[in-house]
Motif scaffolding. Structure first.
Motif, PDB file in Angstrom:
ATOM      1  N   PHE A  71      26.685  14.845 138.090  1.00 45.60           N
ATOM      2  CA  PHE A  71      25.676  13.968 137.513  1.00 45.60           C
ATOM      3  C   PHE A  71      24.482  14.782 137.045  1.00 45.60           C
ATOM      4  CE2 PHE A  71      28.316  10.959 139.522  1.00 45.60           C
ATOM      5  CZ  PHE A  71      28.011   9.706 139.030  1.00 45.60           C
ATOM      6  N   GLU A  75      21.008   9.780 133.434  1.00 47.71           N
ATOM      7  CA  GLU A  75      21.811   8.640 133.002  1.00 47.71           C
ATOM      8  C   GLU A  75      20.941   7.390 132.901  1.00 47.71           C
ATOM      9  OE1 GLU A  75      22.693  10.569 135.654  1.00 47.71           O
ATOM     10  OE2 GLU A  75      24.499  11.576 134.990  1.00 47.71           O
ATOM     11  N   ASP A  76      21.454   6.392 132.220  1.00 45.75           N
ATOM     12  CA  ASP A  76      20.738   5.130 132.036  1.00 45.75           C
ATOM     13  C   ASP A  76      21.164   4.078 133.048  1.00 45.75           C
ATOM     14  OD1 ASP A  76      19.459   6.185 129.823  1.00 45.75           O
ATOM     15  OD2 ASP A  76      21.014   5.497 128.444  1.00 45.75           O
ATOM     16  N   ARG A 103      33.355   9.811 136.004  1.00 43.00           N
ATOM     17  CA  ARG A 103      31.985   9.868 135.476  1.00 43.00           C
ATOM     18  C   ARG A 103      31.999   9.813 133.949  1.00 43.00           C
ATOM     19  NH1 ARG A 103      28.573  11.026 132.558  1.00 43.00           N
ATOM     20  NH2 ARG A 103      26.503  11.838 132.856  1.00 43.00           N
ATOM     21  N   GLY A 107      30.406   6.862 131.633  1.00 45.18           N
ATOM     22  CA  GLY A 107      29.490   7.096 130.517  1.00 45.18           C
ATOM     23  C   GLY A 107      29.964   6.415 129.243  1.00 45.18           C
ATOM     24  N   ASN A 110      29.440   2.664 129.597  1.00 40.76           N
ATOM     25  CA  ASN A 110      28.022   2.339 129.437  1.00 40.76           C
ATOM     26  C   ASN A 110      27.623   2.353 127.964  1.00 40.76           C
ATOM     27  OD1 ASN A 110      25.360   1.778 130.278  1.00 40.76           O
ATOM     28  ND2 ASN A 110      24.855   3.937 130.222  1.00 40.76           N
TER      29      ASN A 110
END
Length: 122
Positions: A71, A75-76, A103, A107, A110
Motif C-alpha cells: 500500500f 489511496e482514496d 490490491r 484499485g 475503485n
C-alpha cells in the motif's frame, strides 16, 4: 504500518463491511469504502479458525508488513483485510503476491466506481 494508518474500532469495521464493496481471493477478503479522513487506513481481522492467539498475532504482524510493502497510503479508500484460514497453507511469498494482486483489483474496482460503472463494483 503506523497506528494512525490503522482502523481499530469495531464500529468502523462494521461500517465498512456493511457497505458490501468487496474483493475476494482464496486467502483474503478485502472490504473498502471511500475514505472519510484525510489519509487512507487499513484494518486487519484474523479469525479464530486460523489458530490460537499467538499464531493470530504472528499472522497480523506478517500482514502489516505486507501492507507496508504494497500500500502507498495515498489511496482514496479505507480497507478492511479479513484473513481466511487458507492463508496458513501458503508461504509468505505466495500470500504477499496474492495480496498484491488483490490490491490491484481493489484499485481497479475503485476507479470503476468513480467513473460510475457500477457493474464492476463487486
Amino acid at each position: 504500518m503506523k497506528k494512525r494508518d490503522r482502523i481499530l474500532k469495531n464500529r468502523e469495521f462494521s461500517s465498512i463491511i456493511s457497505q458490501r464493496r468487496i474483493v475476494k481471493t482464496p486467502s483474503y477478503i478485502l472490504y473498502w469504502q471511500p475514505r472519510e479522513q484525510d489519509h487512507p487506513r487499513v484494518g486487519i481481522s484474523v479469525g479464530k479458525k486460523l489458530g490460537n492467539a499467538v499464531h493470530r498475532n504472528l499472522v497480523k504482524r506478517q500482514v502489516r508488513s505486507m501492507v507496508d510493502c504494497i500500500f502507498q497510503f495515498d489511496e482514496d479508500y479505507d480497507t478492511i483485510l479479513i484473513i481466511r484460514p487458507v492463508y496458513a497453507r501458503h508461504s509468505y511469498q505466495e500470500n504477499l503476491e496474492e495480496l498484491r494482486n488483490a490490491r490491484k483489483r481493489l484499485g481497479q474496482t475503485n476507479r470503476n466506481m468513480k467513473r460510475g460503472n457500477r457493474k464492476h463494483a463487486q
